[in-house]
Scaffold this active site. Structure first.
Site, PDB file in Angstrom:
ATOM      1  N   TRP A   1       0.694  -1.301   0.065  1.00 37.14           N
ATOM      2  CA  TRP A   1       0.082   0.187  -0.170  1.00 37.14           C
ATOM      3  C   TRP A   1       0.840   1.260  -0.068  1.00 37.14           C
ATOM      4  CZ3 TRP A   1      -0.074   4.145   3.588  1.00 37.14           C
ATOM      5  CH2 TRP A   1      -0.955   4.768   3.524  1.00 37.14           C
ATOM      6  N   HIS A   2       2.215   1.104   0.576  1.00 37.37           N
ATOM      7  CA  HIS A   2       2.827   2.238   0.778  1.00 37.37           C
ATOM      8  C   HIS A   2       3.530   2.629  -0.472  1.00 37.37           C
ATOM      9  CE1 HIS A   2       2.686   1.636   5.012  1.00 37.37           C
ATOM     10  NE2 HIS A   2       2.779   2.684   5.398  1.00 37.37           N
ATOM     11  N   GLY A   3       3.523   1.831  -1.613  1.00 40.92           N
ATOM     12  CA  GLY A   3       4.223   2.514  -2.736  1.00 40.92           C
ATOM     13  C   GLY A   3       4.512   0.916  -3.686  1.00 40.92           C
TER      14      GLY A   3
ATOM     15  N   PHE B   1       2.900   8.709  -0.996  1.00 41.04           N
ATOM     16  CA  PHE B   1       2.007   7.219  -0.926  1.00 41.04           C
ATOM     17  C   PHE B   1       0.556   7.421  -1.192  1.00 41.04           C
ATOM     18  CE2 PHE B   1       5.365   6.538   2.604  1.00 41.04           C
ATOM     19  CZ  PHE B   1       6.337   6.213   1.928  1.00 41.04           C
TER      20      PHE B   1
END
Lengths: 505, 348
Positions: free
Chosen positions: A330-332, A505
């Site tokens: 989800w962060h990247g 993000f």
């Protein structure tokens, strides 16, 4: 338009001013209350889209499309007819948008790399990541799911749903707010007010201090060492790793504080996103204190639906790993974030096994002075161990490549050559955090000492709980301290290229 | 504002706000009191906010950082070697006995014919600013033997050289004082604000130059050569009139960088600096490059000449190691020149 910019200062003054006009007597008459509320929501929504479009007007299109999908899907779910279909659409469509914008190119390049194919032959998209999409997509999903679960009613007011997703204080980097928390606030008569302003401004300045005085100054050191790790002595690299752990906390929690402060000034509440994460005694506690809105989202909408710990130990560990891997992703769109998630997932699994093996010990058996002393030492060791592991996990999170992450990790153990220049601000800010944590701990103990058994039980459940040091700005002494503090923030601020870390993000 | 605050009314709160501002202002002024950054009634010590933090400076009667002259009580209008340079030479960031000018004084004090080195390092003064005020400085500080001129970073542009040779753009700036624009001066004259307000040095002059200069294309390389030659000629002729030998010493400053694997990487336009050096030497100016010394010290001892523990750790001003290295190179060069002088005197 980031929070610590003059453009945002002008913007928030304008928005606050317009909303302030809606506090005038003619607007407050009971027969006009509904119209005034709609006007307020309209102003806030327009402001949120201006804020979003300030970065790139096309971002507004992605936001509006997500809003439309979620609005109709939630209504479809609420109607009950083919609700499963509407639910699936309400979850899948925003996820598809997120996948296309954020992960498509990543998966194409990963597949091409795995199969030794030419990336050009598979084709990538030339797209930019819409502002805050990771955050509002999660909010959108939680809304539809909560409507299905009956936790919140589907709103028939499009403006309210749109405002829930677009509310500008939290648009860029959260916190991820649940509909059940935010939508009821829109039903109340909330607006800018002196009391809210008094609190909001202080919380905002608190966040600004964390960002422009602490995080940005640490970032200057971290950037230098991470760019050329092999030039530095192991002690310097180790200090940079610790500095990044601190920078990220001050940066992201600073942003969250600013978001909470801005929203408060406008009359709305946002949940706190951080609660002194670096005093956590284990990985599980860390995730109850770090990026609380994301970890609780992952718990509620991913880990528990996967089965949580209800389907056996092995499955629980699998669910934990899956949740953390996806949380990392989800962060990247990068394997480094997946690796980061895997490291945290592994730590959570190990902690779970350890906890199960240890079982629940009877506190009465450990009441001797030696046991208590050992308990204190063990707690401090646990806090230190958790911090060290967390700081190590941040290495792949920050390093540009896996190779760089490995270089940084191994360089920490090279003590015979490299530039030896220890950055003085890291221990200073670490001490500041330590002192703040101690103050919070002392306040917590005092509260525990005078609490009733029920309150004590509650306090033990929440654990050491951080708070904003708020002043009463009607008092001359407090007002003087506040102005002095604001001037000091200006005096000690670091000015450079300093975007919010989590905005990417 | 709390309920009581609202009861007391907006007027009452505004009065409190005003008083609180005044009180906070006084508190800040206590901190800012020592930050008297004008260069007028000297000598005095000052605390100032420099790029690398807050420092205490002991300045001489000319508001220049000359610890050796203050210690020995030597007159400030007479020296053997004048060292002109920027904030690197002003050396706010290192202890007073660790800057290169002080070190050179100490190294040359106990010999048959001692030499004294006088620092004229001023923040924001680059090569072209130095050229523009070269004659004034020679008159004012009266060096007898050498003028050491600092140059760093990229080679000067045509526009900045033109301005140095015909310094109209500098006319409104008083060279002997720290220059701030009138608005900034007014703001900073308020005690508290002095402390908070960032220093506004003649950087605004440089901004004007950058705007005017634009990009240097291949077409105007010859024009650049001519401009540098004109500048060198002016430096040389002025030096000859005052009987001093000009020596330009060069260091890369922010263009001295580190590679990913820790390699020493000069990122300035090396060819252009070489061309600049060749033109200077053709006109009779001695050119000393400190780069190799920096490289050697880094590769052998992991010592980096720039940066501090409280700011950019490998970027920023010369640190005390950098000053020591500069002093080493300059000492070597001056001893070599002195030996040559003695030799030629003996022959005569």
């Amino acid at each position: 338009m980031i929070f610590n910019s003059l453009a945002f200062a002008a913007f928030i003054l304008l928005v606050g001013g317009v909303l302030g006009i809606l506090n005038a007597k003619p607007f407050l008459k009971s027969e006009r209350a509904a119209t005034t509320a709609r006007l307020r929501h309209g102003v806030l929504l327009a402001a949120s889209y201006v804020f979003c479009g300030w970065f790139d007007w096309r971002f507004c299109l992605a936001l509006a499309a997500t809003t439309a999908v979620v609005y109709y899907c939630a209504l479809g779910v609420a109607r009950g007819k083919r609700s499963k279909l509407w639910l699936r659409l309400g979850v899948v469509l925003p996820l598809v948008a997120l996948a296309v914008f954020k992960y498509f190119n990543f998966f194409v390049t990963s597949v091409a790399s795995a199969l030794s194919l030419d990336v050009g032959a598979l084709g990538t998209l030339k797209i930019i990541l819409p502002l805050g999409i990771s955050f509002y997509v999660f909010q959108a999903i939680s809304y539809v799911v909560d409507v299905n679960r009956g936790k919140v009613e589907a709103s028939s007011d499009f403006v309210k749903v749109a405002l829930y997703l677009a509310f500008f204080p939290r648009l860029v980097s959260g916190p991820i707010v649940k509909a059940a928390y935010f939508l009821p606030q829109l039903e109340e008569n909330r607006n800018v007010g002196l009391k809210n302003l008094e609190i909001g401004v202080q919380i905002f300045m608190f966040g600004l201090f964390k960002k422009i005085v602490v995080a940005d100054r640490l970032g200057a050191f971290v950037d230098t060492v991470y760019a050329t790790p092999n030039a530095f002595h192991g002690a310097v690299v180790t200090l940079a790793v610790v500095s990044y752990a601190l920078q990220l906390y001050f940066d992201f929690s600073g942003y969250s504080d600013m978001a909470v402060g801005v929203a408060k000034g406008l009359g709305y509440d946002l949940p706190r996103n951080f609660n002194l994460p670096y005093i956590s005694r284990n990985p599980s506690e860390l995730w109850k204190r770090w990026h609380i809105s994301l970890s609780s989202w992952l718990m509620e909408y991913l880990y528990i639906p996967l089965g949580g710990n209800r389907k056996g130990k092995l499955r629980a560990h699998g669910n934990l790993m899956t949740t953390m891997l996806l949380g990392g992703l989800w962060h990247g769109a990068s394997w480094a974030f997946v690796a980061w998630g895997a490291m945290h997932g592994a730590a959570l699994c190990v902690h779970k096994v350890f906890k199960e093996a240890l079982g629940k010990r009877d506190p009465a058996k450990n009441s001797s002075a030696v046991s208590k002393a050992f308990g204190v030492v063990a707690t401090l060791a646990a806090i230190l161990g958790t911090f060290v592991w967390t700081a190590i996990c941040w290495i792949p999170f920050r390093a540009p490549t896996f190779a760089a992450a490995w270089d940084i990790f191994t360089r920490m153990f090279v003590w015979d050559n490299g530039i030896y220049r220890l950055y003085v601000w890291t221990p200073i800010y670490a001490t500041l955090l330590l002192v703040a944590s101690l103050v919070v701990y002392v306040v917590y103990r005092k509260r525990c000492a005078v609490a009733s058994p029920e309150e004590l039980e509650k306090l033990r459940k929440t654990g050491v709980d951080g708070f904003y040091p708020l002043l009463d700005l009607t008092k001359l002494s407090h007002l003087t301290i506040f102005i002095f503090w604001v001037a000091l923030i200006r005096g000690f601020a670091y000015f450079g290229d300093t975007a919010f870390v989590y905005a990417q993000f | 504002m709390s309920a009581e605050g609202r009861k007391e009314g907006a007027g009452g709160w505004c009065v409190k706000f005003l008083i609180a501002n005044i009180l906070a202002f006084i508190l800040l002024s206590c901190v800012g009191y020592f930050y008297r950054s004008g260069r007028g009634d000297l000598p005095y010590s000052r605390i100032c906010c420099s790029a690398e933090g807050y420092v205490v400076l002991n300045l001489d009667a000319n508001a220049l950082n000359n610890g050796y002259f203050l210690e020995t009580g030597l007159p400030t209008n007479s020296c053997d070697v004048l060292v002109m340079g920027s904030s690197h030479i002003e050396a706010q960031q290192v202890q007073k006995d660790k800057n290169c000018v002080y070190l050179l004084n100490r190294r040359f004090e106990n010999q048959d014919s001692p030499l004294t080195f006088y620092s004229c390092g001023i923040s924001g003064y680059f090569l072209t600013e130095i050229v523009a005020r070269y004659e004034v400085a020679l008159q004012e500080y009266g060096p007898k033997k050498y003028a050491l001129i600092e140059m760093f970073g990229m080679a000067p542009s045509i526009a900045s050289i033109e301005n140095a040779l015909s310094p109209k753009i500098y006319e409104r700036y008083d060279w002997r004082t720290e220059n701030v624009d009138s608005w900034g001066k007014t703001i900073r004259s308020l005690g508290a604000m002095r402390w908070m307000w960032p220093s506004r040095m003649p950087a605004n002059v440089n901004n004007e130059i950058v705007k005017k200069d634009g990009k240097i294309s291949r077409d105007n390389v010859n024009a650049w050569d001519t401009a540098v030659a004109d500048m060198a000629k002016k430096l040389m002729s002025t030096s000859e009139r005052y009987g001093v030998k000009p020596i330009i010493f060069y260091h890369g400053h922010k263009y001295t960088t580190l590679g990913y694997n820790g390699e020493f990487v000069p990122t300035w336009d090396v060819e252009k600096i070489k061309a600049f050096r060749a033109i200077c030497e053709r006109e009779g100016i001695i050119f000393v490059d400190v780069t190799e010394r920096f490289r050697k010290e880094y590769e052998e001892n992991n010592v980096w000449p720039y940066g501090f523990c409280n700011a950019g750790i490998v970027s920023g001003h010369l640190n005390r190691d950098g000053h020591r290295m500069v002093a080493d190179v300059l000492e070597e060069k001056i001893r070599e020149l002195e030996a040559e002088n003695k030799e030629s005197e003996a022959k005569q």
